[in-house]
Enzyme design. Structure first.
Site, PDB file in Angstrom:
ATOM      1  CE  LYS A  14      -2.271  -0.738   3.935  1.00 20.58           C
ATOM      2  NZ  LYS A  14      -1.509  -2.052   3.907  1.00 20.58           N
ATOM      3  NE  ARG A  89      -4.813  -0.683   9.483  1.00 23.37           N
ATOM      4  CZ  ARG A  89      -3.720  -0.178   9.101  1.00 23.37           C
ATOM      5  NH1 ARG A  89      -3.484   0.977   8.639  1.00 23.37           N
ATOM      6  NH2 ARG A  89      -2.669  -1.050   8.899  1.00 23.37           N
ATOM      7  NE  ARG A 128       6.723  -3.407   5.579  1.00 27.50           N
ATOM      8  CZ  ARG A 128       5.471  -3.237   5.576  1.00 27.50           C
ATOM      9  NH1 ARG A 128       5.084  -2.474   4.597  1.00 27.50           N
ATOM     10  NH2 ARG A 128       4.785  -3.661   6.560  1.00 27.50           N
ATOM     11  NE  ARG A 134       5.884  -0.733   9.928  1.00 23.70           N
ATOM     12  CZ  ARG A 134       4.842  -0.685   9.102  1.00 23.70           C
ATOM     13  NH1 ARG A 134       4.555  -0.055   7.879  1.00 23.70           N
ATOM     14  NH2 ARG A 134       3.699  -1.261   9.981  1.00 23.70           N
ATOM     15  NE  ARG A 146       1.360  -4.955  11.149  1.00 24.48           N
ATOM     16  CZ  ARG A 146       2.416  -5.004  10.700  1.00 24.48           C
ATOM     17  NH1 ARG A 146       3.500  -5.766  10.952  1.00 24.48           N
ATOM     18  NH2 ARG A 146       2.669  -4.258   9.273  1.00 24.48           N
TER      19      ARG A 146
HETATM   20  P1  AMP Z   1       0.497   0.678   8.610  1.00 27.35           P
HETATM   21  O1  AMP Z   1       1.735   1.594   8.462  1.00 27.35           O
HETATM   22  O2  AMP Z   1      -0.663   1.176   7.634  1.00 27.35           O
HETATM   23  O3  AMP Z   1       0.787  -0.886   8.421  1.00 27.35           O
HETATM   24  O4  AMP Z   1       0.015   0.910  10.181  1.00 27.35           O
HETATM   25  C1  AMP Z   1       0.871   0.832  11.299  1.00 27.35           C
HETATM   26  C2  AMP Z   1       0.144   0.491  12.550  1.00 27.35           C
HETATM   27  O5  AMP Z   1      -0.444   1.911  12.647  1.00 27.35           O
HETATM   28  C3  AMP Z   1      -0.975  -0.395  12.318  1.00 27.35           C
HETATM   29  O6  AMP Z   1      -0.664  -1.720  12.783  1.00 27.35           O
HETATM   30  C4  AMP Z   1      -1.964   0.255  13.644  1.00 27.35           C
HETATM   31  O7  AMP Z   1      -1.534  -0.054  14.920  1.00 27.35           O
HETATM   32  C5  AMP Z   1      -1.574   1.817  13.437  1.00 27.35           C
HETATM   33  N1  AMP Z   1      -2.739   2.329  12.449  1.00 27.35           N
HETATM   34  C6  AMP Z   1      -2.388   2.630  11.282  1.00 27.35           C
HETATM   35  N2  AMP Z   1      -3.643   3.012  10.450  1.00 27.35           N
HETATM   36  C7  AMP Z   1      -4.619   2.818  11.471  1.00 27.35           C
HETATM   37  C8  AMP Z   1      -5.702   3.166  11.288  1.00 27.35           C
HETATM   38  N3  AMP Z   1      -6.549   3.707  10.423  1.00 27.35           N
HETATM   39  N4  AMP Z   1      -6.689   2.451  12.471  1.00 27.35           N
HETATM   40  C9  AMP Z   1      -6.023   2.353  13.754  1.00 27.35           C
HETATM   41  N5  AMP Z   1      -4.570   1.961  13.687  1.00 27.35           N
HETATM   42  C10 AMP Z   1      -3.708   2.158  12.542  1.00 27.35           C
END
Ligand code: AMP
Length: 193
Positions: A14, A89, A128, A134, A146
């Protein structure tokens, strides 16, 4: 003027595709994950609250996330449109986004779903982790948590947007540039240039 969402499981690409699409359409890519990570790094109040949820692979509570996005979409750079990566989400977040857009007299143009099998994304994320630093990428238990959360909380949104006729499904396996071409090709067919 284009307003897009990119949805898909962790590791679907993404962020990578969002950056390329933002460039192609001249709009900002807004990643809630990136915004949370920046806040964690800077040890802001939001970052301190978000960190534990992120480390466990859980979602940050909707109240925090919705407020953050509502604020961000009000910034000047979103005037020509935007691309949201990783938001909404949850069903509650869909409602919150609907409200923000309705208040501004705007609507989404398309929701791009990146499709990829679970075992492929687990491998991609572990790979990654070596570069991204991360902490939520390095531990297979957290990765699987996740993915389960995505299946349970986020996959239902795809049906919601499908019901609204907004869904554009794209196979996310392959070269990065090829996946981008598939997305822009599918969007062009819907009149989005
Ligand atoms: P991502 O970089 O999109 O994979 O997001 C990393 C982490 O940030 C996720 O595992 C959540 O803990 C938090 N996070 C990101 N976007 C959201 C969202 N829309 N709602 C809730 N938690 C989020």
């Amino acid at each position: 003027m284009v307003r897009l969402l990119v949805v898909g499981p962790p590791g679907a690409g993404k962020g990578t595709q969002a950056a390329r699409l933002a460039e192609a359409y001249g709009i900002p890519a807004i990643s809630t994950g990136d915004i949370f990570r920046a806040n964690v790094r800077d040890e802001t109040a939001l970052g301190v609250e978000a960190k534990g949820f992120m480390d466990r692979g859980e979602y940050v509570p909707d109240s925090l996330t919705n407020a953050l996005v509502a604020d961000r979409l009000g910034h000047e750079d979103c005037a020509p449109g935007f691309l949201l990566d990783g938001y909404p989400r949850t069903v509650d977040q869909v409602r919150a986004l609907d409200q923000v857009l309705a208040d501004q007299g705007e609507k989404l143009d398309a929701v791009v779903e990146l499709t990829v099998e679970t075992e492929v994304v687990v491998k991609r994320i572990l790979l990654r982790a070596k570069d991204s630093g991360r902490s939520d990428d390095a531990d297979e238990t957290v990765i699987r948590a996740r993915l389960e959360l995505f299946a349970r909380e986020t996959a239902p949104l795809i049906e919601v947007y499908g019901g609204r006729g907004l869904l554009v499904q794209v196979d996310a396996i392959g070269e990065i540039a090829d996946v981008t071409d598939r997305i822009t090709g599918a969007l062009r067919q819907r009149g989005i240039e």
